[in-house]
Design an enzyme around this catalytic site. Structure first.
Site, PDB file in Angstrom:
ATOM      1  N   HIS A 122       0.804  -1.209   0.000  1.00 24.03           N
ATOM      2  CA  HIS A 122       0.000   0.000   0.000  1.00 24.03           C
ATOM      3  C   HIS A 122       0.845   1.270   0.000  1.00 24.03           C
ATOM      4  O   HIS A 122       0.654   2.124  -0.861  1.00 24.03           O
ATOM      5  CB  HIS A 122      -1.084   0.058   1.065  1.00 24.03           C
ATOM      6  CG  HIS A 122      -1.934   1.256   0.820  1.00 24.03           C
ATOM      7  ND1 HIS A 122      -2.920   1.287  -0.138  1.00 24.03           N
ATOM      8  CD2 HIS A 122      -1.848   2.515   1.285  1.00 24.03           C
ATOM      9  CE1 HIS A 122      -3.419   2.492  -0.218  1.00 24.03           C
ATOM     10  NE2 HIS A 122      -2.786   3.263   0.629  1.00 24.03           N
ATOM     11  N   TYR A 173       1.686   5.292  -2.535  1.00 32.11           N
ATOM     12  CA  TYR A 173       1.946   6.701  -2.212  1.00 32.11           C
ATOM     13  C   TYR A 173       3.347   7.114  -2.620  1.00 32.11           C
ATOM     14  O   TYR A 173       3.610   8.288  -2.853  1.00 32.11           O
ATOM     15  CB  TYR A 173       1.650   6.982  -0.739  1.00 32.11           C
ATOM     16  CG  TYR A 173       0.175   6.888  -0.518  1.00 32.11           C
ATOM     17  CD1 TYR A 173      -0.663   7.837  -1.095  1.00 32.11           C
ATOM     18  CD2 TYR A 173      -0.397   5.826   0.150  1.00 32.11           C
ATOM     19  CE1 TYR A 173      -2.030   7.724  -0.995  1.00 32.11           C
ATOM     20  CE2 TYR A 173      -1.765   5.712   0.258  1.00 32.11           C
ATOM     21  CZ  TYR A 173      -2.581   6.664  -0.318  1.00 32.11           C
ATOM     22  OH  TYR A 173      -3.927   6.550  -0.232  1.00 32.11           O
ATOM     23  N   HIS A 190      -9.472   0.249 -11.648  1.00 34.18           N
ATOM     24  CA  HIS A 190      -9.184   1.272 -10.638  1.00 34.18           C
ATOM     25  C   HIS A 190      -7.753   1.791 -10.759  1.00 34.18           C
ATOM     26  O   HIS A 190      -7.519   2.982 -10.819  1.00 34.18           O
ATOM     27  CB  HIS A 190      -9.418   0.701  -9.240  1.00 34.18           C
ATOM     28  CG  HIS A 190      -8.790   1.500  -8.148  1.00 34.18           C
ATOM     29  ND1 HIS A 190      -9.265   2.730  -7.755  1.00 34.18           N
ATOM     30  CD2 HIS A 190      -7.690   1.282  -7.394  1.00 34.18           C
ATOM     31  CE1 HIS A 190      -8.499   3.214  -6.794  1.00 34.18           C
ATOM     32  NE2 HIS A 190      -7.531   2.359  -6.565  1.00 34.18           N
ATOM     33  N   PHE A 191      -6.786   0.882 -10.814  1.00 33.25           N
ATOM     34  CA  PHE A 191      -5.427   1.424 -10.713  1.00 33.25           C
ATOM     35  C   PHE A 191      -4.855   1.919 -12.041  1.00 33.25           C
ATOM     36  O   PHE A 191      -3.796   2.533 -12.041  1.00 33.25           O
ATOM     37  CB  PHE A 191      -4.476   0.486  -9.953  1.00 33.25           C
ATOM     38  CG  PHE A 191      -4.235  -0.864 -10.553  1.00 33.25           C
ATOM     39  CD1 PHE A 191      -3.618  -1.010 -11.778  1.00 33.25           C
ATOM     40  CD2 PHE A 191      -4.587  -2.011  -9.853  1.00 33.25           C
ATOM     41  CE1 PHE A 191      -3.372  -2.249 -12.303  1.00 33.25           C
ATOM     42  CE2 PHE A 191      -4.347  -3.269 -10.379  1.00 33.25           C
ATOM     43  CZ  PHE A 191      -3.736  -3.384 -11.606  1.00 33.25           C
ATOM     44  N   HIS A 192      -5.571   1.676 -13.151  1.00 32.11           N
ATOM     45  CA  HIS A 192      -5.130   2.408 -14.344  1.00 32.11           C
ATOM     46  C   HIS A 192      -5.596   3.856 -14.282  1.00 32.11           C
ATOM     47  O   HIS A 192      -5.063   4.713 -14.985  1.00 32.11           O
ATOM     48  CB  HIS A 192      -5.595   1.722 -15.630  1.00 32.11           C
ATOM     49  CG  HIS A 192      -4.746   0.531 -15.972  1.00 32.11           C
ATOM     50  ND1 HIS A 192      -5.011  -0.718 -15.486  1.00 32.11           N
ATOM     51  CD2 HIS A 192      -3.615   0.404 -16.721  1.00 32.11           C
ATOM     52  CE1 HIS A 192      -4.087  -1.562 -15.909  1.00 32.11           C
ATOM     53  NE2 HIS A 192      -3.226  -0.918 -16.659  1.00 32.11           N
ATOM     54  N   ARG A 221      -9.481 -10.741 -13.178  1.00 32.70           N
ATOM     55  CA  ARG A 221      -8.237 -10.158 -13.661  1.00 32.70           C
ATOM     56  C   ARG A 221      -7.200 -11.273 -13.762  1.00 32.70           C
ATOM     57  O   ARG A 221      -7.466 -12.420 -13.388  1.00 32.70           O
ATOM     58  CB  ARG A 221      -7.746  -9.061 -12.715  1.00 32.70           C
ATOM     59  CG  ARG A 221      -7.300  -9.590 -11.368  1.00 32.70           C
ATOM     60  CD  ARG A 221      -6.893  -8.488 -10.407  1.00 32.70           C
ATOM     61  NE  ARG A 221      -5.568  -7.960 -10.698  1.00 32.70           N
ATOM     62  CZ  ARG A 221      -4.782  -7.391  -9.780  1.00 32.70           C
ATOM     63  NH1 ARG A 221      -5.197  -7.264  -8.542  1.00 32.70           N
ATOM     64  NH2 ARG A 221      -3.590  -6.925 -10.108  1.00 32.70           N
ATOM     65  N   ARG A 222      -6.007 -10.938 -14.262  1.00 31.36           N
ATOM     66  CA  ARG A 222      -4.878 -11.869 -14.304  1.00 31.36           C
ATOM     67  C   ARG A 222      -5.277 -13.202 -14.918  1.00 31.36           C
ATOM     68  O   ARG A 222      -4.937 -14.269 -14.415  1.00 31.36           O
ATOM     69  CB  ARG A 222      -4.340 -12.106 -12.890  1.00 31.36           C
ATOM     70  CG  ARG A 222      -3.719 -10.878 -12.299  1.00 31.36           C
ATOM     71  CD  ARG A 222      -3.141 -11.141 -10.940  1.00 31.36           C
ATOM     72  NE  ARG A 222      -2.102 -10.160 -10.640  1.00 31.36           N
ATOM     73  CZ  ARG A 222      -1.458 -10.096  -9.492  1.00 31.36           C
ATOM     74  NH1 ARG A 222      -1.721 -10.935  -8.537  1.00 31.36           N
ATOM     75  NH2 ARG A 222      -0.534  -9.185  -9.310  1.00 31.36           N
TER      76      ARG A 222
END
Ligand code: HEM
Ligand SMILES: [Cu+2]
Lengths: 588, 66
Positions: free
Chosen positions: A234, A238, A385-387, A448-449
């Protein structure tokens, strides 16, 4: 006004080289990205289903480990050197961390690309391949080169941090009592967070995965290594995001024609990230058996607090931009938006990146909620989400910033400004298509994956083919965007004319650092609190994971030297380890 | 006012030329407030919408008997 390369030519070379490395990683990552997109949407199979996982590992590792981190060490070096207005203390040391990171990248790359060979050679007694995805969870096992490469890479970043702390201390001895310049403050708080966070992944690799991959131990406790991974996993987000924030706080107001709204608020945001980034990692493990619901609930609560600094950032950054727009003559409640420099690819790219981040904020809240997470866990929603976040908020900010950095670092004017503008807009458009459809298919349960997410005798309750088309279309637009990015960068490097580049000075904030209490600059205090929070959040979960599954797995437990130590011994051992490492970091 | 002075440099970039100076005290970020309020509205309505996706379409997950 002079550019960075005029003031610090030797340092500019390091920053430049880091960014070039990032670009190489981006190119490889993007190639892998389009290959896997076309495969899993069943549009075109350039690769085999087995190779899919090699491609996916390369995409993940090159994008979020190599591209992001290589670029951000460049940004951080620039930020520290320019805001302290002093060159590095020892250039050989600077090139040393650069060297560590380079060798690390190469070793990991060799291990990953070994997976493409039909018959990978044996090196060090095991097959050269690393199809473990960027999360390298056990029981997936990689060649030792992969782990050694990661370790060297991370050690390189530690040394880079030491380089910046060294500069800071040297500056401090000459400027006692002065406030830390904002960009340096941002780098130092982020690096403290990084030191704490990487203890997890370093322990996971050095104590468990590497010995296991080398055949020194037979088994590991998969829940333990996963938990240690997410201890790092996580905060690493950041680590990617903070350099983007740094650029939003410093560069964006300048480009908008204004000044940062509030320096104290920016400092508070970075302190909050330092404190809250790490004790939340378990929110990635809501579906892991072997971790009690209570611990997950605590992680969820901490995560919700973490929304605060991002909302503060939204306010400060937008207010600074509005200030710029009004100084440029903008009027009205929203009419000022028209007065912004939309033709500037650096500005527009970063704004679009921020806009996508706001959208990612929503899907992030969904991910963070324990009960709704169950709905989307391990589906294509998550890459959706993370794209938005790392794939756009960070990556697009970095690409846009490159159009500002490359002139600063080479003294050459940007060539192909309008192509650059098209490039950042295309990235935005491509991501709108790709991520929207990824979220939608995820809600239908598409995993996914997975190379071939289609199954005999089973239909998804929705139009997957339509979404797949949008994913493939989005991916193609993104690939086009990357190509344009490289056209602009190469044109600038080969054809750019020297001189005439605007200086790199950043205007003073509207509300300066003297409006905040001096305690905000007390890095030791914040580091101490951050460590205490981590100990509080992780001691009990780790102890119970070890107690249930054994330090080296259920069988490894018996061979553990002290027989079968109980809960308390493990706990105190872990606390000791954390405190020791932390004190080393702070008082190095 | 209302017009922006834009000076186009050799490389085609616009120099950011402020037409006026606005200090800390006379600056009122009303536009920012509007945008953030808009964002919150969107978030809240999406959150509300999600209630239907999660609870009306499925059985509750965490709450309830196993
Ligand atoms: C050329 C643009 C890109 C395309 C077409 C693309 C496409 C994809 C697709 C389709 C997946 C899901 C594969 C699966 O789960 O089976 C994926 C995964 C991923 N992407 Fe991208 N992506 C792009 C850019 C990026 C960028 C810029 C980043 C970050 C900086 C990124 C980071 C990741 C990560 C971390 C994963 C997860 C890998 C894993 O599950 O192990 N991607 N990408
Ligand atoms: Cu997380």
């Amino acid at each position: 006004m002079s550019t960075f390369v005029d003031d610090f030519p030797a340092e500019a070379k390091v920053v430049r080289s880091s960014m070039y490395n990032a670009f190489v990683a981006l190119a490889i990552g993007a190639l892998m990205g389009i290959l896997q997109t076309l495969y899993r949407t069943d549009v075109f199979h350039f690769i085999s289903a087995e190779q899919y996982y090699t491609v996916l590992t390369a995409h993940g590792v090159f994008m979020v480990i190599s591209f992001t981190i290589w670029f951000l060490v460049g940004v951080f070096a620039w930020a520290v050197i320019s805001s302290l207005d002093r060159g590095v203390e020892d250039l050989r040391f600077t090139w040393a961390w650069f060297g560590f990171m380079t060798v690390g990248t190469l070793l990991a790359a060799i291990a990953i690309f070994g997976g493409f060979m039909s018959d990978p050679p044996e090196v060090l007694g095991s097959e050269l391949s690393a199809d473990v995805l960027f999360t390298f969870y056990a029981p997936l096992e990689a060649h030792p080169f992969f782990y050694i490469g990661l370790v060297l890479f991370v050690v390189g970043t530690w040394l880079a941090g030491a380089d910046w702390f060294r500069s800071y201390l040297a500056w401090r001895s000459e400027n006692p009592g002065e406030r830390i310049p904002l960009p340096t403050f941002m780098v130092l708080t982020t690096m403290i967070m990084w030191y704490i966070a990487t203890l997890g992944v370093a322990t996971s690799i050095l104590v468990f995965l590497l010995p296991w991959s080398l055949g020194l131990v037979d088994t590991v406790n998969p829940t333990l290594t996963r938990t240690l991974f997410w201890f790092f996993g996580h905060p690493v987000v950041y680590f990617w995001l903070m350099p983007a924030y740094l650029l939003w706080y410093t560069l964006l107001p300048k480009l908008a024609g204004g000044r940062l709204f509030s320096d104290p608020l920016a400092r508070v945001v970075f302190v909050l990230f330092l404190l809250l980034s790490t004790p939340v990692g378990i929110h990635h493990q809501y579906l892991d058996p072997g971790i009690a619901e209570g611990f997950k609930f605590i992680a969820m609560t901490n995560t919700m607090f973490l929304l605060l600094p991002s909302l503060l950032t939204a306010f400060t950054v937008v207010a600074s931009i509005e200030h710029g727009a009004r100084q440029r003559g903008g009027e009205g409640r929203l009419g000022w938006l028209k007065a912004l420099p939309w033709k500037d690819p650096v500005f527009t790219g970063m704004i679009f990146a921020g806009l996508m981040f706001a959208a990612g904020g929503f899907s992030g809240m969904v991910n963070a909620g324990m009960n709704i997470n169950y709905l989307v866990h391990n589906t294509l929603w998550v890459p959706g989400h993370f794209h938005l976040t790392v794939g756009t908020a960070v990556a697009l900010t970095f690409m846009a910033a490159s159009y500002w950095f490359i002139p600063q670092l080479t003294g050459k004017q940007l060539v192909g400004r309008s192509i650059a503008l098209v490039q950042v807009v295309l990235w935005f458009v491509g991501m709108v298509f790709m991520t929207n459809a990824m979220h939608r298919t995820g809600m239908l349960g598409v995993p996914r994956r997975t190379a071939e997410p289609w199954y005999d005798g089973f239909e998804y309750a929705g139009n997957v083919a339509e979404h797949n088309f949008q994913i493939a279309l989005g991916g193609t637009i993104l690939t086009l965007s990357i190509l344009l990015f490289f056209v602009v960068i190469l044109l600038t490097l080969l054809r750019g004319s020297k001189g005439g580049v605007e200086g790199s000075s950043i205007p003073e904030p509207l509300s300066g650092p003297d409006h905040s209490p001096a305690v905000i600059d007390n890095l030791k205090l914040w580091a101490g609190i951050a460590i205490v929070l981590v100990i509080m959040a992780y001691t009990l979960p780790l102890a119970s994971i070890v107690e249930r599954g054994g330090l080296f797995g259920p069988d490894g437990m018996r061979s553990f030297p002290s027989g079968n130590p109980g809960f308390l011994e493990y706990t105190s051992l872990f606390v000791q380890m954390v405190i020791q490492n932390a004190t080393e970091v702070i008082f190095r | 006012m209302g017009s922006t002075e834009q000076e186009v440099k050799q490389d085609g970039s616009e120099a950011t030329q402020p037409v006026r100076e606005i200090g800390h005290d006379e600056y009122d970020p009303i536009g920012t407030l509007t945008l953030i309020a808009l964002y919150f509205l969107i978030l809240i309505s999406m959150w509300f919408f999600m209630y239907f996706v999660e609870f009306v379409g499925n059985d509750p997950t965490v709450v309830g008997m196993v």
